[in-house]
Design a protein around this motif. Structure first.
Motif, PDB file in Angstrom:
ATOM      1  N   GLY A 172      22.341  25.948 -21.060  1.00  0.00           N
ATOM      2  CA  GLY A 172      23.250  25.785 -22.178  1.00  0.00           C
ATOM      3  C   GLY A 172      22.932  26.691 -23.345  1.00  0.00           C
ATOM      4  N   SER A 173      23.977  27.122 -24.043  1.00  0.00           N
ATOM      5  CA  SER A 173      23.795  28.082 -25.136  1.00  0.00           C
ATOM      6  C   SER A 173      23.007  27.478 -26.302  1.00  0.00           C
ATOM      7  CB  SER A 173      25.153  28.585 -25.626  1.00  0.00           C
ATOM      8  OG  SER A 173      25.946  27.514 -26.099  1.00  0.00           O
ATOM      9  N   ARG A 174      23.084  26.153 -26.491  1.00  0.00           N
ATOM     10  CA  ARG A 174      22.353  25.525 -27.585  1.00  0.00           C
ATOM     11  C   ARG A 174      20.848  25.720 -27.423  1.00  0.00           C
ATOM     12  NH1 ARG A 174      20.255  20.395 -28.181  1.00  0.00           N
ATOM     13  NH2 ARG A 174      19.961  19.715 -30.344  1.00  0.00           N
ATOM     14  N   SER A 206      22.460  28.197 -17.362  1.00  0.00           N
ATOM     15  CA  SER A 206      22.774  26.817 -16.997  1.00  0.00           C
ATOM     16  C   SER A 206      22.096  25.813 -17.933  1.00  0.00           C
ATOM     17  CB  SER A 206      22.354  26.544 -15.548  1.00  0.00           C
ATOM     18  OG  SER A 206      20.935  26.544 -15.426  1.00  0.00           O
ATOM     19  N   SER A 209      23.175  36.491 -19.064  1.00  0.00           N
ATOM     20  CA  SER A 209      23.840  35.746 -17.996  1.00  0.00           C
ATOM     21  C   SER A 209      23.424  36.304 -16.631  1.00  0.00           C
ATOM     22  CB  SER A 209      25.358  35.834 -18.152  1.00  0.00           C
ATOM     23  OG  SER A 209      25.999  35.074 -17.146  1.00  0.00           O
ATOM     24  N   LYS A 243      13.210  22.439 -20.811  1.00  0.00           N
ATOM     25  CA  LYS A 243      14.140  23.562 -20.644  1.00  0.00           C
ATOM     26  C   LYS A 243      13.911  24.607 -21.729  1.00  0.00           C
ATOM     27  CE  LYS A 243      17.888  20.954 -18.413  1.00  0.00           C
ATOM     28  NZ  LYS A 243      19.291  20.499 -18.527  1.00  0.00           N
ATOM     29  N   HIS A 282      26.015  35.278 -23.120  1.00  0.00           N
ATOM     30  CA  HIS A 282      27.011  34.974 -22.094  1.00  0.00           C
ATOM     31  C   HIS A 282      27.409  36.168 -21.223  1.00  0.00           C
ATOM     32  CE1 HIS A 282      27.758  30.865 -23.424  1.00  0.00           C
ATOM     33  NE2 HIS A 282      27.672  31.311 -24.680  1.00  0.00           N
TER      34      HIS A 282
END
Length: 871
Positions: free
Chosen positions: A598-600, A596, A638, A659, A632
């Motif tokens: 984010g992939s960045r 959650s 994930s 984060k 993912h």
């Protein structure tokens, strides 16, 4: 396990240990220690206790003082090195190592600073958070560098003098106020002088006293973030003042008795003979050369050392001259005289070995002349000699160190680290026990402690699955390699002294109370059976793990919710050991899926950690196709969760940098979990047949008889209780003539006796065989070796074919269940996973593993046993 310690902290931690796992040791510790020195189980527990203590505000006191009370030879210096790495991770950069003796300083510098030393404890390249770090020796804190590990080495006397007589560029008490410092005290019993004298001082003396202990206490207490870690094997915790001092500071107690029991020491043998010192020395040389020959036979390059111990320096110097003359003039007739006159079993075994292996005594004589020539003898009788030759006597295991014999009085009793000492020759014949009080004299205690120091195990293994650092042949006293696990103490014939010495050795824990040897035999009738002559036992193998069947992260990662605490600035005082159930309305906890964020952010976190470079990650997860899949996929990151704790305001708009910090924290834990599940080996699911007659043989068993009643080492036929006593010689279904197992194992044998009628109704052949190190099987997951206590062999004929059942069974006391849970899980999976390597016409082989048998709660075992009866 019943906790009996009266120490507040150790009792608290022992109780915690029973109900929860201590934290895992972080990678920065394991990755930065030398690969030559793997942390042993008890050393890992010492570090885990330290982590738990430092992270638990309900327990930790500030400043922090802790005692590691660990046996001589247990590797306290390696624990120190691990603690340094752990505390570096926690932000500490300045360390002071101090000890009573200057010769230990030099030895420790070799361990901590000299990367070319064979005993250097750290890896050649130290890294933390992808940055190279160095270990530096410093004179004062002004020269310390923040990014490095800075260590001041000093004696306690030197530290005391320097701080109480300050000069330019030297340390001062103010340094310990301004710098967060870790003090490491080796042989820490030396700083308890004031504690032991406390009741002997008047009020004025107590006020004015500025001894070593006072100096250490002052610098330790000058900063609430300072840490004092004390290490010793002889804290004298029975002294009332010392006991009170460490009442809430004793972190770990690993005594010599437990060290020996766990198999980390040599076995000690006292060899007394009514001969002169030169003959005694010659016997030791012969025994040493025999040991070397056995090692060479198995391609072990181990050079045995002899210590010749005199009562005075004058006597030692005189004996060196005699010994040199003895070796120069040695001839085979002197050796033959020993051979023909000795009745000592180990010497008879030695001469038989020479004969059996075609080794002429003339060759042994020539080898002794070379190996014990004058240039291969080292004298360390005075303090100056010890300091001058410290490196030489602490590197006796090195291949380029050719010394074979050490001559000393008492300069090596403390701080001597040598593993290849196998013989100690006592060159005097006196005793000093107090006949009025019955107390051991100082000499006897000193000699017992020296033996304890020399009894450290020299690590070796012959077979891949053998433990490197533990005794391997306790159950095989006739194995010729057993000589490599024994320390011989050669003494004059003096029964009273030997009795006193043995008592002292038992008191310090290096010798068990009572030895008992038993000849365990297969019954003649069993040897005549078809099962013994033509039957098989099916065993699996251990093979390298190529990890090709790994398609996901370890399940433990998905089952874990990692916990991260935001810096709130909030503080609260909690008394030591009090429960904190008052709650706090200011604190909030929120659970997140890492995905959650984010992939960045996740990619940025992955890029900061070397472990997650794709090539390295793929070496652990060979079926991983890309970093995108790792981020993912449900098989990988994930779904990994983290619980974040902070104030309500902090969650209102959690910033990206926070984060990122949370993600890095989680990934570091994930990396540790991946590595902890990366097993070098695995056990095959295919089981191969081995002839029973080649696996099970008569054996000589050696026991330590510690308990009366049902304990190990007492035959079930010898038990006093008529309810438990069983004459196995008259039971056709038991293959051996008796059973010497633990009480739980004897209960299991009774269980079979009580169910033999039901078994007989279903099976034509029934035999229970006890596994006294006859065979091993290997855990499917990680290849760990396991020796189930029993195998139940059953045969059932049904019309045109015969079914054979092979059932692996392990009785287990409740106190060991958690520790050995992996064994039970392995046993339970055998039935569904095994494959038989060969097929026989009209014969069917079925393998079972049963849950642990426990007398107090055998419901699950009984249920599976009944399923077997219903097959």
């Amino acid at each position: 396990m019943e906790v009996v310690s009266s120490n507040k902290l150790i009792t608290f931690l022992d109780n915690k240990r029973q109900y929860e796992s201590f934290p895992r040791i972080p990678d920065v510790v394991k990755d930065n220690l030398s690969p030559k020195f793997h942390l042993r189980g008890y050393q890992e527990e010492a570090i885990q206790r330290l982590i738990y203590y430092l992270e638990n505000d309900k327990v930790r006191q500030r400043p922090t003082q802790l005692l590691f009370h660990m046996a001589t030879g247990s590797g306290k210096t390696l624990v120190m090195a691990a603690a340094i790495l752990l505390l570096y991770k926690r932000g500490y950069r300045n360390f002071v190592f101090f000890v009573n003796s200057s010769n230990i300083i030099q030895k420790t510098k070799e361990n901590f600073i000299n990367a070319s030393s064979s005993k250097f404890l750290f890896s050649n390249e130290l890294n933390y958070m992808s940055k190279r770090i160095r270990i530096r020796e410093i004179d004062n804190f002004e020269s310390s560098n923040y990014g490095e590990i800075n260590i001041k080495f000093t004696t306690i006397q030197g530290l005391h003098y320097t701080l109480n007589n300050p000069s330019e560029n030297s340390m001062s008490f103010d340094d310990f106020i301004e710098k967060d410092t870790v003090l490491i005290s080796d042989e820490a019993h030396h700083i308890n002088a004031d504690t032991k004298k406390k009741n002997e001082l008047n009020q004025g003396e107590k006020k004015d006293k500025e001894g070593w202990e006072g100096t250490v206490d002052r610098i330790f207490r000058s900063n609430p973030l300072n840490i004092l870690l004390e290490f010793t094997a002889t804290a004298n915790l029975n002294h009332s003042n010392v006991e009170q001092k460490y009442f809430d500071k004793l972190l770990y107690d690993y005594p010599l008795k437990q060290f020996r029991k766990d198999g980390y020491s040599k076995d000690v043998k006292v060899l007394q003979a009514d001969i002169d010192n030169k003959q005694r020395a010659l016997q030791a040389c012969l025994l040493s050369q025999y040991r070397r020959k056995v090692f060479e036979k198995y391609r072990q390059h181990i050079k045995p050392i002899i210590l010749f111990k005199s009562k005075s320096i004058k006597e030692s110097k005189s004996f060196i001259i005699e010994f040199v003359r003895l070796v120069k003039n040695l001839d085979v007739e002197q050796v033959i005289d020993i051979k023909e006159s000795t009745s000592e079993p180990i010497l008879i075994t030695m001469f038989n070995y020479f004969k059996r292996n075609g080794i002429p005594l003339e060759n042994i004589v020539q080898e002794i002349k070379v190996d014990f020539s004058e240039e291969k003898l080292i004298e360390v009788n005075s303090k100056s000699e010890v300091e001058k030759k410290q490196i030489a006597i602490n590197t006796l295991e090195d291949e380029d160190n050719e010394y074979r014999a050490v001559f000393a009085v008492d300069m090596l009793n403390e701080g001597w680290d040598v593993l290849n000492l196998f013989d100690i020759v006592r060159l005097y014949n006196s005793r000093d026990k107090n006949t009025k009080t019955g107390e051991f004299g100082k000499t006897t205690i000193s000699e017992a402690q020296l033996i304890g120091r020399g009894a450290r195990y020299y690590p070796f293994k012959i077979e891949e699955e053998q433990p490197m650092f533990k005794r391997k042949y306790d159950d095989e006293p006739d194995n010729e390699l057993r000589i490599g696990e024994e320390l011989y103490y050669h003494s004059a014939y003096n029964p009273k002294y030997i009795s006193e010495l043995n008592d002292a050795l038992r008191e310090i824990g290096i010798k068990p109370n009572i030895y008992k040897e038993v000849n365990l035999k297969l019954k003649p009738d069993f040897k005549e059976t078809d099962l013994y002559k033509n039957g098989y036992i099916f065993l699996n193998e251990r093979v390298p793990n190529n990890r090709i069947d790994i398609f996901h992260l370890p399940s433990s990662i998905k089952k874990t919710t990692y916990k991260y605490r935001l810096k709130t600035g909030y503080s609260k005082s909690i008394s030591i050991f009090e429960s904190d159930d008052s709650g706090d309305k200011k604190i909030k906890r929120v659970e997140y899926d890492i995905i959650s964020f984010g992939s960045r952010i996740i990619r940025k976190a992955l890029d900061k950690l070397d472990f997650f470079q794709f090539n390295n990650l793929k070496s652990y997860l060979p079926n991983l196709k890309s970093k995108t899949e790792f981020i993912h996929s449900e098989n990988y990151l994930s779904g990994v969760k983290v619980e974040v704790e902070g104030t309500e305001n902090q969650f209102f708009n959690l910033p990206p940098e926070e984060k990122l910090n949370i993600t890095i924290f989680v990934l570091l834990n994930v990396a540790e979990e991946i590595k902890s599940n990366d097993f070098e080996y695995k056990g095959t699911k295919r089981f191969r047949p081995y002839p029973i007659k080649k696996v099970f043989k008569d054996k000589k068993l050696t026991f330590t008889k510690n308990d009366e009643g049902l304990g190990k080492g007492i035959g079930i036929s010898e038990l006093l209780s008529s309810d438990m006593r069983l004459d196995l010689s008259s039971r056709d279904w038991y293959a051996f003539d008796d059973d010497y197992g633990t009480s739980e194992e004897k209960y299991f044998v009774r269980f079979i006796e009580d169910n033999i009628e039901a078994l007989s109704e279903k099976f034509d052949v029934i035999y229970l065989l006890r596994n006294e190190s006859h065979f091993k099987i290997y855990n499917f997951d990680d290849g760990r070796a396991f020796e189930p206590d029993y195998i139940l062999c059953l045969k059932k004929k049904d019309h045109s074919y015969t079914t054979y059942y092979q059932v692996f069974i392990e009785p287990k006391g409740q106190h060991l269940e958690d520790k050995d849970r992996w064994k039970e899980n392995f046993l339970k999976h055998i039935k569904e996973n095994y494959e038989i390597a060969e097929l026989w016409k009209n014969k069917n082989y079925t393998l079972w593993g049963m849950p642990f048998y426990r007398e107090s709660n055998k419901n699950e075992f009984s249920e599976q046993f009944n399923n077997l009866l219903e097959e």
